[in-house]
Motif scaffolding. Structure first.
Motif, short mmCIF file in Angstrom:
data_model
loop_
_atom_site.label_atom_id
_atom_site.label_comp_id
_atom_site.label_asym_id
_atom_site.label_seq_id
_atom_site.Cartn_x
_atom_site.Cartn_y
_atom_site.Cartn_z
N LYS A 1 0.84 -1.21 0.00
CA LYS A 1 0.00 0.00 0.00
C LYS A 1 0.87 1.26 0.00
O LYS A 1 0.61 2.21 -0.74
CB LYS A 1 -0.92 0.01 1.23
CG LYS A 1 -1.99 -1.07 1.23
CD LYS A 1 -2.79 -1.00 2.53
CE LYS A 1 -3.79 -2.14 2.64
NZ LYS A 1 -4.52 -2.12 3.93
N LEU B 1 1.19 4.38 -2.74
CA LEU B 1 1.08 5.80 -2.40
C LEU B 1 2.33 6.56 -2.81
O LEU B 1 2.24 7.71 -3.27
CB LEU B 1 0.83 5.95 -0.89
CG LEU B 1 -0.50 5.40 -0.36
CD1 LEU B 1 -0.60 5.62 1.14
CD2 LEU B 1 -1.68 6.04 -1.07
N ARG C 1 2.17 7.55 -6.30
CA ARG C 1 0.98 8.36 -6.61
C ARG C 1 -0.11 7.54 -7.30
O ARG C 1 -0.77 8.00 -8.22
CB ARG C 1 1.37 9.55 -7.50
CG ARG C 1 2.45 10.46 -6.93
CD ARG C 1 2.00 11.08 -5.62
NE ARG C 1 2.90 12.15 -5.20
CZ ARG C 1 3.99 11.98 -4.46
NH1 ARG C 1 4.32 10.77 -4.06
NH2 ARG C 1 4.74 13.01 -4.11
N LYS C 2 -0.30 6.30 -6.82
CA LYS C 2 -1.35 5.42 -7.36
C LYS C 2 -2.42 5.17 -6.31
O LYS C 2 -2.91 4.05 -6.15
CB LYS C 2 -0.74 4.10 -7.82
CG LYS C 2 0.25 4.24 -8.97
CD LYS C 2 0.81 2.89 -9.41
CE LYS C 2 1.78 3.03 -10.56
NZ LYS C 2 2.34 1.72 -10.98
N SER C 3 -2.78 6.23 -5.60
CA SER C 3 -3.77 6.08 -4.54
C SER C 3 -5.14 5.68 -5.09
O SER C 3 -5.98 5.16 -4.35
CB SER C 3 -3.89 7.39 -3.75
OG SER C 3 -4.22 8.47 -4.63
N HIS C 4 -5.37 5.93 -6.39
CA HIS C 4 -6.67 5.57 -6.96
C HIS C 4 -6.87 4.06 -7.01
O HIS C 4 -7.99 3.58 -7.19
CB HIS C 4 -6.79 6.14 -8.39
CG HIS C 4 -5.72 5.64 -9.32
ND1 HIS C 4 -4.45 6.20 -9.36
CD2 HIS C 4 -5.71 4.63 -10.23
CE1 HIS C 4 -3.72 5.56 -10.25
NE2 HIS C 4 -4.46 4.61 -10.80
N LEU D 1 -6.39 2.17 -4.49
CA LEU D 1 -6.72 1.74 -3.13
C LEU D 1 -8.07 2.32 -2.72
O LEU D 1 -8.42 3.45 -3.11
CB LEU D 1 -5.63 2.19 -2.15
CG LEU D 1 -4.23 1.62 -2.35
CD1 LEU D 1 -3.24 2.31 -1.42
CD2 LEU D 1 -4.22 0.12 -2.09
N LEU E 1 -6.71 2.46 3.91
CA LEU E 1 -5.65 3.35 4.38
C LEU E 1 -5.67 3.55 5.88
O LEU E 1 -4.81 4.24 6.43
CB LEU E 1 -5.77 4.72 3.68
CG LEU E 1 -5.79 4.72 2.15
CD1 LEU E 1 -5.90 6.14 1.63
CD2 LEU E 1 -4.53 4.05 1.59
N LEU F 1 -0.70 11.40 5.22
CA LEU F 1 -1.69 10.45 4.73
C LEU F 1 -2.99 11.15 4.36
O LEU F 1 -3.70 10.71 3.44
CB LEU F 1 -1.95 9.39 5.80
CG LEU F 1 -2.92 8.26 5.42
CD1 LEU F 1 -2.38 7.45 4.26
CD2 LEU F 1 -3.18 7.36 6.63
N PHE G 1 -3.80 12.02 0.74
CA PHE G 1 -4.34 10.99 -0.14
C PHE G 1 -5.82 10.75 0.12
O PHE G 1 -6.59 10.57 -0.82
CB PHE G 1 -3.58 9.67 0.05
CG PHE G 1 -2.12 9.76 -0.29
CD1 PHE G 1 -1.70 9.77 -1.61
CD2 PHE G 1 -1.15 9.82 0.71
CE1 PHE G 1 -0.36 9.84 -1.93
CE2 PHE G 1 0.19 9.90 0.40
CZ PHE G 1 0.59 9.92 -0.93
N THR G 2 -6.19 10.77 1.39
CA THR G 2 -7.59 10.46 1.72
C THR G 2 -8.53 11.57 1.31
O THR G 2 -9.69 11.31 0.97
CB THR G 2 -7.73 10.22 3.23
OG1 THR G 2 -7.24 11.38 3.95
CG2 THR G 2 -6.92 9.01 3.66
N TYR H 1 -10.45 11.52 -2.21
CA TYR H 1 -11.60 10.67 -2.51
C TYR H 1 -12.89 11.47 -2.35
O TYR H 1 -13.06 12.23 -1.39
CB TYR H 1 -11.63 9.45 -1.58
CG TYR H 1 -10.51 8.49 -1.82
CD1 TYR H 1 -10.58 7.57 -2.85
CD2 TYR H 1 -9.37 8.52 -1.01
CE1 TYR H 1 -9.54 6.67 -3.07
CE2 TYR H 1 -8.33 7.63 -1.22
CZ TYR H 1 -8.43 6.71 -2.26
OH TYR H 1 -7.41 5.83 -2.47
#
Length: 374
Positions: A25, A29, A32-35, A37, A42, A115, A118-119, A122
């Motif tokens: 995970k 991140l 930069r591939k948070s999409h 997850l 997270l 973190l 990234f969250t 969404y």
């Protein structure tokens, strides 16, 4: 069946699997591939995510072969696909090895990413009581909406346009990547040149004391030279990329065109032709009759004119590259039996002239056609 007994083989297997999942995970991140997850995935991650290490970073790595232990070195390549770093160790006898990212520790202050950054990307689910037609990028970019008083001012239109152009802070992302990689390579090259200088000093000391230079020392020196040559090629590629973007971003700000060295070379060729022609006319009966010799004299004259123009103008990588291409062109048109004479009487002196043109030293680093890396 319940949870496995603590310290049992099943317990350790589950813990290792959970640890590996967290690591994967964090790697996503970092890239930069948070999409890829889900936000719920997270929750078990730390508040600060360490950034991926970059080329030139000083590290301590766990080496298992040929010697088992912790050793310091420097990153010279990153392989995100396999989650490994290629590290050149400070101890010459260790050489270069590929190490998993889980066994590499940065010796420098490492940047972290919150973190929450990234969250918050969404979108929160919203209650929809009806399903309106979806507004797409193609709809917002439709020519029919250019003069629409509502849709032409929509903030979504600007977002889609920015996504399409892929810019950050007004600059293309690819251009910023080129500049970042360029700076990292220059730092790494500076350290590598310093190592070569120290090894040169050591070799001179051993030679002056009539000490036999060990084969391992020669092998390490050759490895550094090859690595420097690879860096020079990468450096030239990224410089070309930066130059292309500079022409696009500010074409009228006095930036030198990449075609300018070619134009200067053509001008020097024409001037050299005229000089040789006038000289033959002045010599009369003693003029050079051989067309091959006249061509060689013209090329050498053009070479000296290029050196003169390069010294009197702004030094740049493309001018040096054009000069080296002219050298190679002359070399390709002479008999192989004269290669040694050409190297001793032309190439060596041109290399010395290049070295004296700048306080930074020889700029072979920016030339693809250079035979000697530095």
């Amino acid at each position: 069946m319940g949870k496995p007994r603590r310290c049992s083989s099943s317990f350790f297997a589950e813990e290792r699997a959970a640890l590996q999942t967290k690591r994967q995970k964090i790697r996503l991140l970092q890239q930069r591939k948070s999409h890829e997850l889900d936000p719920s995935e997270l929750k078990d991650l730390p508040e600060e995510i360490p950034s991926q290490l970059v080329i030139g970073t000083k590290v301590t790595a766990r080496l298992r072969s040929p010697v088992d232990g912790l050793f310091t070195g420097q990153i010279d390549a990153v392989d995100p696909a396999n989650a490994t770093y290629r590290i050149t160790f400070d101890r010459p006898s260790l050489g270069i090895h590929t190490i998993p990212d889980t066994e590499v520790l940065s010796n420098e202050e490492q940047e972290t990413i919150p973190l929450s950054s990234f969250t918050k990307n969404y979108n929160r689910p919203r209650a929809n009581f009806f399903s309106p037609s979806r507004i797409t990028a193609g709809l917002l970019e439709s020519p029919g909406l250019e003069h629409d008083p509502v849709m032409s001012l929509s903030p979504m239109r600007g977002k889609f346009q920015a996504m399409k152009e892929k810019k950050l802070g007004g600059f293309p992302i690819k251009f910023l990547l080129f500049v970042t990689k360029l700076s990292k390579i220059l730092v790494h090259k500076k350290d590598l040149i310093q190592k070569l200088r120290e090894m040169n000093a050591e070799a001179e000391r051993q030679k002056s004391m009539e000490i036999m230079i060990e084969m391992e020392f020669k092998r390490m020196y050759a490895s550094n030279v090859l690595e420097l040559e690879r860096l020079n090629k990468d450096l030239n590629r990224y410089l070309l990329g930066v130059q292309e973007y500079c022409q696009e971003i500010a074409p009228g700000q006095g930036l030198e065109s990449m075609d300018q060295p070619i134009e200067q070379k053509l001008k020097c060729d024409q001037e050299a032709n005229q000089i040789v022609h006038d000289a033959n006319l002045a010599l009369g009966g003693r003029a050079v009759k051989s067309g091959h010799l006249n061509d060689l004299i013209t090329r050498l004259t053009s070479l000296m004119l290029q050196v003169k123009n390069l010294a009197s103008g702004d030094l740049n990588s493309y001018g040096f590259q054009s000069l080296n291409e002219s050298l190679q062109e002359i070399k390709n048109n002479i008999d192989p039996s004269n290669f040694t004479c050409f190297q001793n009487n032309v190439e060596v002196h041109v290399a010395h002239i290049q070295s004296g043109m700048t306080q930074m030293g020889n700029l072979h680093a920016f030339s693809e056609t250079s035979a000697v890396p530095f």
